[in-house]
Design a protein around this motif. Structure first.
Motif, PDB file in Angstrom:
ATOM      1  N   GLY A 132       1.526 -22.888  17.455  1.00 21.31           N
ATOM      2  CA  GLY A 132       1.500 -22.401  18.818  1.00 21.31           C
ATOM      3  C   GLY A 132       2.846 -22.408  19.491  1.00 21.31           C
ATOM      4  N   GLN A 133       3.887 -22.814  18.755  1.00 21.88           N
ATOM      5  CA  GLN A 133       5.242 -22.838  19.279  1.00 21.88           C
ATOM      6  C   GLN A 133       6.049 -21.700  18.651  1.00 21.88           C
ATOM      7  N   PRO A 134       7.179 -21.332  19.256  1.00 18.71           N
ATOM      8  CA  PRO A 134       8.032 -20.312  18.644  1.00 18.71           C
ATOM      9  C   PRO A 134       8.459 -20.722  17.230  1.00 18.71           C
ATOM     10  N   LEU A 135       8.597 -19.740  16.390  1.00 23.05           N
ATOM     11  CA  LEU A 135       9.035 -19.931  15.007  1.00 23.05           C
ATOM     12  C   LEU A 135      10.499 -19.520  14.893  1.00 23.05           C
ATOM     13  N   ASP A 136      11.305 -20.380  14.318  1.00 24.43           N
ATOM     14  CA  ASP A 136      12.731 -20.121  14.180  1.00 24.43           C
ATOM     15  C   ASP A 136      13.078 -20.138  12.697  1.00 24.43           C
ATOM     16  N   LEU A 137      13.608 -19.031  12.180  1.00 24.68           N
ATOM     17  CA  LEU A 137      13.875 -18.940  10.738  1.00 24.68           C
ATOM     18  C   LEU A 137      15.122 -18.113  10.465  1.00 24.68           C
ATOM     19  N   ILE A 138      15.619 -18.265   9.255  1.00 22.96           N
ATOM     20  CA  ILE A 138      16.720 -17.444   8.759  1.00 22.96           C
ATOM     21  C   ILE A 138      16.241 -16.758   7.487  1.00 22.96           C
ATOM     22  N   GLN A 139      16.366 -15.436   7.465  1.00 19.08           N
ATOM     23  CA  GLN A 139      15.992 -14.682   6.274  1.00 19.08           C
ATOM     24  C   GLN A 139      17.224 -13.978   5.721  1.00 19.08           C
ATOM     25  N   MET A 140      17.391 -14.101   4.406  1.00 17.12           N
ATOM     26  CA  MET A 140      18.580 -13.584   3.742  1.00 17.12           C
ATOM     27  C   MET A 140      18.171 -12.718   2.554  1.00 17.12           C
ATOM     28  N   TRP A 141      18.850 -11.587   2.400  1.00 18.48           N
ATOM     29  CA  TRP A 141      18.588 -10.680   1.294  1.00 18.48           C
ATOM     30  C   TRP A 141      19.814 -10.623   0.388  1.00 18.48           C
ATOM     31  N   VAL A 142      19.555 -10.778  -0.906  1.00 20.38           N
ATOM     32  CA  VAL A 142      20.604 -10.676  -1.916  1.00 20.38           C
ATOM     33  C   VAL A 142      20.228  -9.566  -2.889  1.00 20.38           C
ATOM     34  N   VAL A 143      21.197  -8.729  -3.212  1.00 20.61           N
ATOM     35  CA  VAL A 143      20.959  -7.661  -4.191  1.00 20.61           C
ATOM     36  C   VAL A 143      20.828  -8.285  -5.582  1.00 20.61           C
ATOM     37  N   PRO A 144      19.770  -7.972  -6.323  1.00 22.46           N
ATOM     38  CA  PRO A 144      19.612  -8.549  -7.665  1.00 22.46           C
ATOM     39  C   PRO A 144      20.587  -7.929  -8.652  1.00 22.46           C
ATOM     40  N   ASP A 145      20.831  -8.641  -9.749  1.00 19.99           N
ATOM     41  CA  ASP A 145      21.700  -8.073 -10.782  1.00 19.99           C
ATOM     42  C   ASP A 145      20.910  -7.287 -11.820  1.00 19.99           C
ATOM     43  N   GLU A 146      19.591  -7.198 -11.627  1.00 18.21           N
ATOM     44  CA  GLU A 146      18.730  -6.362 -12.470  1.00 18.21           C
ATOM     45  C   GLU A 146      17.677  -5.753 -11.574  1.00 18.21           C
ATOM     46  N   SER A 147      17.541  -4.441 -11.593  1.00 17.86           N
ATOM     47  CA  SER A 147      16.597  -3.755 -10.718  1.00 17.86           C
ATOM     48  C   SER A 147      15.310  -3.418 -11.453  1.00 17.86           C
ATOM     49  N   GLU A 148      14.315  -3.022 -10.668  1.00 18.66           N
ATOM     50  CA  GLU A 148      13.017  -2.565 -11.171  1.00 18.66           C
ATOM     51  C   GLU A 148      12.315  -3.607 -12.038  1.00 18.66           C
ATOM     52  N   VAL A 149      12.419  -4.871 -11.616  1.00 22.81           N
ATOM     53  CA  VAL A 149      11.713  -5.935 -12.323  1.00 22.81           C
ATOM     54  C   VAL A 149      10.347  -6.129 -11.679  1.00 22.81           C
ATOM     55  N   GLU A 150       9.510  -6.932 -12.312  1.00 20.64           N
ATOM     56  CA  GLU A 150       8.189  -7.220 -11.762  1.00 20.64           C
ATOM     57  C   GLU A 150       8.331  -8.033 -10.475  1.00 20.64           C
ATOM     58  N   PRO A 151       7.624  -7.664  -9.416  1.00 25.59           N
ATOM     59  CA  PRO A 151       7.690  -8.454  -8.185  1.00 25.59           C
ATOM     60  C   PRO A 151       7.245  -9.893  -8.424  1.00 25.59           C
ATOM     61  N   GLY A 152       7.792 -10.796  -7.614  1.00 27.78           N
ATOM     62  CA  GLY A 152       7.452 -12.204  -7.794  1.00 27.78           C
ATOM     63  C   GLY A 152       7.600 -12.993  -6.511  1.00 27.78           C
ATOM     64  N   TYR A 153       7.178 -14.244  -6.558  1.00 27.48           N
ATOM     65  CA  TYR A 153       7.172 -15.105  -5.380  1.00 27.48           C
ATOM     66  C   TYR A 153       7.328 -16.543  -5.849  1.00 27.48           C
ATOM     67  N   GLU A 154       8.085 -17.321  -5.082  1.00 29.23           N
ATOM     68  CA  GLU A 154       8.226 -18.747  -5.382  1.00 29.23           C
ATOM     69  C   GLU A 154       8.518 -19.483  -4.088  1.00 29.23           C
ATOM     70  N   GLN A 155       7.956 -20.687  -3.960  1.00 26.83           N
ATOM     71  CA  GLN A 155       8.310 -21.555  -2.858  1.00 26.83           C
ATOM     72  C   GLN A 155       8.447 -22.972  -3.398  1.00 26.83           C
ATOM     73  N   LEU A 156       9.313 -23.735  -2.753  1.00 26.63           N
ATOM     74  CA  LEU A 156       9.617 -25.077  -3.243  1.00 26.63           C
ATOM     75  C   LEU A 156       9.976 -25.959  -2.066  1.00 26.63           C
ATOM     76  N   GLU A 157       9.343 -27.130  -1.979  1.00 23.42           N
ATOM     77  CA  GLU A 157       9.646 -28.085  -0.918  1.00 23.42           C
ATOM     78  C   GLU A 157      10.730 -29.036  -1.393  1.00 23.42           C
ATOM     79  N   LEU A 158      11.776 -29.184  -0.571  1.00 28.68           N
ATOM     80  CA  LEU A 158      12.886 -30.063  -0.900  1.00 28.68           C
ATOM     81  C   LEU A 158      12.739 -31.391  -0.175  1.00 28.68           C
ATOM     82  N   ASP A 159      13.298 -32.426  -0.766  1.00 24.18           N
ATOM     83  CA  ASP A 159      13.333 -33.737  -0.133  1.00 24.18           C
ATOM     84  C   ASP A 159      14.373 -33.708   0.974  1.00 24.18           C
ATOM     85  N   PRO A 160      13.994 -33.977   2.232  1.00 20.63           N
ATOM     86  CA  PRO A 160      14.973 -33.923   3.324  1.00 20.63           C
ATOM     87  C   PRO A 160      16.197 -34.798   3.091  1.00 20.63           C
TER      88      PRO A 160
END
Length: 259
Positions: free
Chosen positions: A124-152
């Motif tokens: 219920g509060q504002p969301l503050d984020l940074i989104q960054m796009w990097v050009v891949p070194d290989e195109s037309e690959v299968e789409p994918g997704y990953e998330q990982l929690e880091l130790d603060p």
């Protein structure tokens, strides 16, 4: 993509107040590059980084389903929680200390929202984020997704590898991106604490919050960025409690591919 150009050493400071701004009812976006913002803009990238957006999204709002292709998209949340859904069936809630990567590859559609139904502290509060796009070194690959929690604790007073495609980071806790020339680090610094900015052909330093002193360049405030080109290792020291995001890149887009 080029890795062999002769580079002129230098540092370019980009102040937060000078960035492109998007201000509509539910979104305040601050954009570091022209990519996707100004179709006639010439400032399209640094190294292989083509988008670095700092977005503040109002509750119960967000980006409706939209497409991407051939891009590595990394999201880092500062405050709040981001609800992600995509056409490949991936669903996730991204919050501070959890990094997300989406490989657009041959094509993917997704939505990103500050969804009040997400059961997390601060809903219920504002969301503050940074989104960054990097050009891949290989195109037309299968789409994918990953998330990982880091130790603060891994982010405190040091550079933590958050996302990387570099071989030397293969055994470290980081999300993988499809560019072997690029890595993202995050550090949280208390006043007086410092880190060494990597020595690389292209480095992008973004101050997400706080204030830091970049060796030989002076103070950088929240929202400021420094683009280093073959500038050597530089010391970065916090003058206030700070959070910084640093891209180390060993390649750049070829001139013909920069628009």
């Amino acid at each position: 993509m080029s890795t062999s150009s002769l580079l002129r050493p230098g540092v370019s400071i980009r102040r937060g107040a000078e960035r492109h701004q998007t201000q509509i009812g539910w979104l305040h976006g601050r954009h570091s590059f022209d990519t996707g913002i100004d179709p006639y803009g010439a400032d399209t990238h640094h190294g292989v980084l083509v988008v670095s957006n700092h977005d503040t999204i109002a509750p119960r709002s967000g980006f409706e389903t939209h497409p991407h292709r051939n891009m590595e998209i990394v999201t880092w949340v500062l405050d709040g929680s981001l609800v992600h859904q995509d056409s490949e069936g991936h669903n996730g809630v991204i919050y501070p200390n959890l990094a997300q990567r989406m490989t657009a590859g041959t094509g993917i559609r997704h939505s990103e929202k500050n969804d009040h139904s997400a059961v997390r502290q601060g809903a219920g509060q504002p969301l503050d984020l940074i989104q960054m796009w990097v050009v891949p070194d290989e195109s037309e690959v299968e789409p994918g997704y990953e998330q990982l929690e880091l130790d603060p604790s891994d982010l405190r007073g040091q550079l933590a590898v958050v996302a990387s495609g570099m071989e030397r980071h293969r055994d470290q806790a980081a999300i993988r991106i499809r560019n072997r020339y690029a890595a993202l680090y995050v550090s949280r610094l208390e006043p007086g604490e410092g880190v060494e900015v990597p020595d690389a052909p292209f480095v992008h330093v973004y101050v997400a919050r706080g204030q830091v002193d970049l060796e030989t360049e002076g103070l950088l405030d929240a929202g400021d960025a420094a683009r280093l080109t073959a500038a050597g290792e530089r010391r970065l020291v916090a003058t206030r409690p700070s959070e910084v995001l640093i891209w180390e890149m060993h390649a750049s887009l070829a001139p013909a591919a920069s628009r």
